[in-house]
Scaffold this motif. Sequence first.
Motif, PDB file in Angstrom:
ATOM      1  N   GLN A 320       0.823  -1.204   0.000  1.00 34.39           N
ATOM      2  CA  GLN A 320       0.000   0.000   0.000  1.00 34.39           C
ATOM      3  C   GLN A 320       0.857   1.254   0.000  1.00 34.39           C
ATOM      4  OE1 GLN A 320      -2.603  -0.317   3.434  1.00 34.39           O
ATOM      5  NE2 GLN A 320      -4.309  -1.013   2.185  1.00 34.39           N
ATOM      6  N   ILE A 321       0.294   2.303  -0.572  1.00 34.37           N
ATOM      7  CA  ILE A 321       0.916   3.624  -0.494  1.00 34.37           C
ATOM      8  C   ILE A 321       0.869   4.084   0.954  1.00 34.37           C
ATOM      9  CG2 ILE A 321       0.690   6.036  -1.246  1.00 34.37           C
ATOM     10  CD1 ILE A 321      -0.536   4.937  -3.854  1.00 34.37           C
ATOM     11  N   SER A 322       1.926   4.740   1.417  1.00 37.79           N
ATOM     12  CA  SER A 322       1.967   5.175   2.806  1.00 37.79           C
ATOM     13  C   SER A 322       0.991   6.323   3.044  1.00 37.79           C
ATOM     14  CB  SER A 322       3.380   5.627   3.179  1.00 37.79           C
ATOM     15  OG  SER A 322       3.704   6.839   2.506  1.00 37.79           O
ATOM     16  N   ILE A 323       0.600   6.485   4.309  1.00 36.03           N
ATOM     17  CA  ILE A 323      -0.295   7.577   4.675  1.00 36.03           C
ATOM     18  C   ILE A 323       0.323   8.927   4.321  1.00 36.03           C
ATOM     19  CG2 ILE A 323      -1.311   8.798   6.644  1.00 36.03           C
ATOM     20  CD1 ILE A 323      -2.887   6.376   5.911  1.00 36.03           C
ATOM     21  N   ARG A 324       1.601   9.089   4.604  1.00 34.48           N
ATOM     22  CA  ARG A 324       2.264  10.365   4.306  1.00 34.48           C
ATOM     23  C   ARG A 324       2.248  10.654   2.813  1.00 34.48           C
ATOM     24  NH1 ARG A 324       8.123  11.146   6.765  1.00 34.48           N
ATOM     25  NH2 ARG A 324       6.814  10.981   8.626  1.00 34.48           N
ATOM     26  N   LYS A 325       2.557   9.634   1.994  1.00 35.04           N
ATOM     27  CA  LYS A 325       2.550   9.830   0.546  1.00 35.04           C
ATOM     28  C   LYS A 325       1.135  10.106   0.048  1.00 35.04           C
ATOM     29  CE  LYS A 325       4.399   9.822  -3.569  1.00 35.04           C
ATOM     30  NZ  LYS A 325       5.331  10.907  -3.983  1.00 35.04           N
ATOM     31  N   ALA A 326       0.151   9.433   0.643  1.00 39.80           N
ATOM     32  CA  ALA A 326      -1.239   9.652   0.244  1.00 39.80           C
ATOM     33  C   ALA A 326      -1.657  11.097   0.503  1.00 39.80           C
ATOM     34  CB  ALA A 326      -2.153   8.689   0.987  1.00 39.80           C
ATOM     35  N   GLN A 327      -1.294  11.631   1.660  1.00 40.83           N
ATOM     36  CA  GLN A 327      -1.646  13.020   1.984  1.00 40.83           C
ATOM     37  C   GLN A 327      -0.952  13.994   1.044  1.00 40.83           C
ATOM     38  OE1 GLN A 327      -2.965  13.145   6.612  1.00 40.83           O
ATOM     39  NE2 GLN A 327      -0.770  13.250   6.273  1.00 40.83           N
ATOM     40  N   GLU A 328       0.279  13.689   0.672  1.00 38.65           N
ATOM     41  CA  GLU A 328       0.975  14.541  -0.295  1.00 38.65           C
ATOM     42  C   GLU A 328       0.289  14.494  -1.650  1.00 38.65           C
ATOM     43  OE1 GLU A 328       4.970  13.143  -0.373  1.00 38.65           O
ATOM     44  OE2 GLU A 328       5.503  13.965   1.600  1.00 38.65           O
ATOM     45  N   THR A 329      -0.154  13.301  -2.044  1.00 39.78           N
ATOM     46  CA  THR A 329      -0.833  13.153  -3.336  1.00 39.78           C
ATOM     47  C   THR A 329      -2.156  13.911  -3.356  1.00 39.78           C
ATOM     48  OG1 THR A 329       0.155  10.965  -3.647  1.00 39.78           O
ATOM     49  CG2 THR A 329      -1.792  11.484  -4.966  1.00 39.78           C
ATOM     50  N   LEU A 330      -2.894  13.800  -2.248  1.00 42.72           N
ATOM     51  CA  LEU A 330      -4.207  14.443  -2.167  1.00 42.72           C
ATOM     52  C   LEU A 330      -4.114  15.937  -1.933  1.00 42.72           C
ATOM     53  CD1 LEU A 330      -6.096  11.845   0.089  1.00 42.72           C
ATOM     54  CD2 LEU A 330      -6.150  12.018  -2.398  1.00 42.72           C
ATOM     55  N   GLY A 331      -3.051  16.370  -1.259  1.00 45.98           N
ATOM     56  CA  GLY A 331      -3.001  17.769  -0.832  1.00 45.98           C
ATOM     57  C   GLY A 331      -4.074  18.069   0.183  1.00 45.98           C
TER      58      GLY A 331
END
Length: 412
Positions: A320-331
């Motif tokens: 899975q994509i990490s939570i931190r990377k997900a938040q960066e992707t979503l903004g």
Amino acid sequence: MSHVLRIAIVDPDDASRDAVKSTLLGLDTVWLEAECSRYAFFPDVVKQTDPDVGIINLDDNPEAAVQLVENLTQQKPELALLVSSSSTDGSLILRTMRAGAKEFLTQPIKPEELAAAVSRVARNKFGAQAGGSRGGCKVIAVCGATGGVGATSIAVNLGCALAGNPQNSVVLVDLDLAVGDADVFLDTIPEYTLSDVAQNVSRLDFTLLKRSLTKHSSGLYLLPRPVALEDGQHISTDDLQRMFGLLKATFTHLIIDTSKAFTKLDLFAMQMATDVLMVTQLDLPCLRNVVRLMMAFGEVEGLKDKLRVVVNRVGHDAGQISIRKAQETLGHDIYWQVPNDYRVMVEVRNNGVPLIEQAPKAVITQSIGQLAAALSGEEAAMSETESATKKSGWLGLWSSGRSSKTSDTATE
């Protein structure tokens, strides 16, 4: 039932009567019990419907209207009377207040003035709590970034968790008109559906409304999707507005499980909602859909501000994509993380039993219970399960902020 005022209107002028009705439909804690176009008939209307508030427009015949106020005050002193008029004549206002009116509103009535007057009546009738933050209904729309992310599971189990609090009365509306399956998750066979209530809402009162809903053993009320596909085509936003208005006046929490098509009915429900939960998973297709949907929501005033991203099945896959990377992707911040528990979820889905009944001590059940508390503005105490997992490190690292109440990773 939440604190609600039942209102009856008498106004011979159709336009001004419709304007007041439209304003009342937008208020959380009122229900239009009856309307009348002739002063002479209004006492009988009041006798038959027994409202809490009467709204009387004086303009058609001020003398008859003032006499009506005086008569109703003598016959039914507990009835709060609000009067309105386009006249600002001081003597008329004085006579009306002496006759027993509680409030005098100038025509055309401004929505905020009517809302304030109704709020003052509610405080006098129900006490200070009616004016508090819990006086209205919390409306939560749950939508999925794509199919199969568990939006209905979240909606159903969130509703059951909220209904577990005896101070709450909770209803779940399945707005996926084609393939909604909230009734399957609760193993119920409803007698009435969304289309039945929407098409007959003008004839419903509180008692008939409750009889039209299906009550689950958890305390959650359900209004399922229509049986026939074609029935959903006849439901309009006006139907939803009236139906949601009645449900908001009757329940403390209204949960709406939207479809994945994001139809005009779904968007209307989201605009009415207090919070919009966007359920997603930590994979690229889901996150891309969330970004796309957030861009669309940004074009609707106020909608993006209500958005709460909920990541489901955290820990389902080591890739899975990490939570931190997900938040960066979503903004965008991730509001909540729901840990994966494949075995438990398969059991509850196949048995038609909610988490709170099937597995009350499971980590996923605790997580959804804490989500319910957070959405209700309550400070949820750390559960024994959460405390144990934090000490053992079984669920890995715990992120900060709101999502610190749920796990960042979980085993399947």
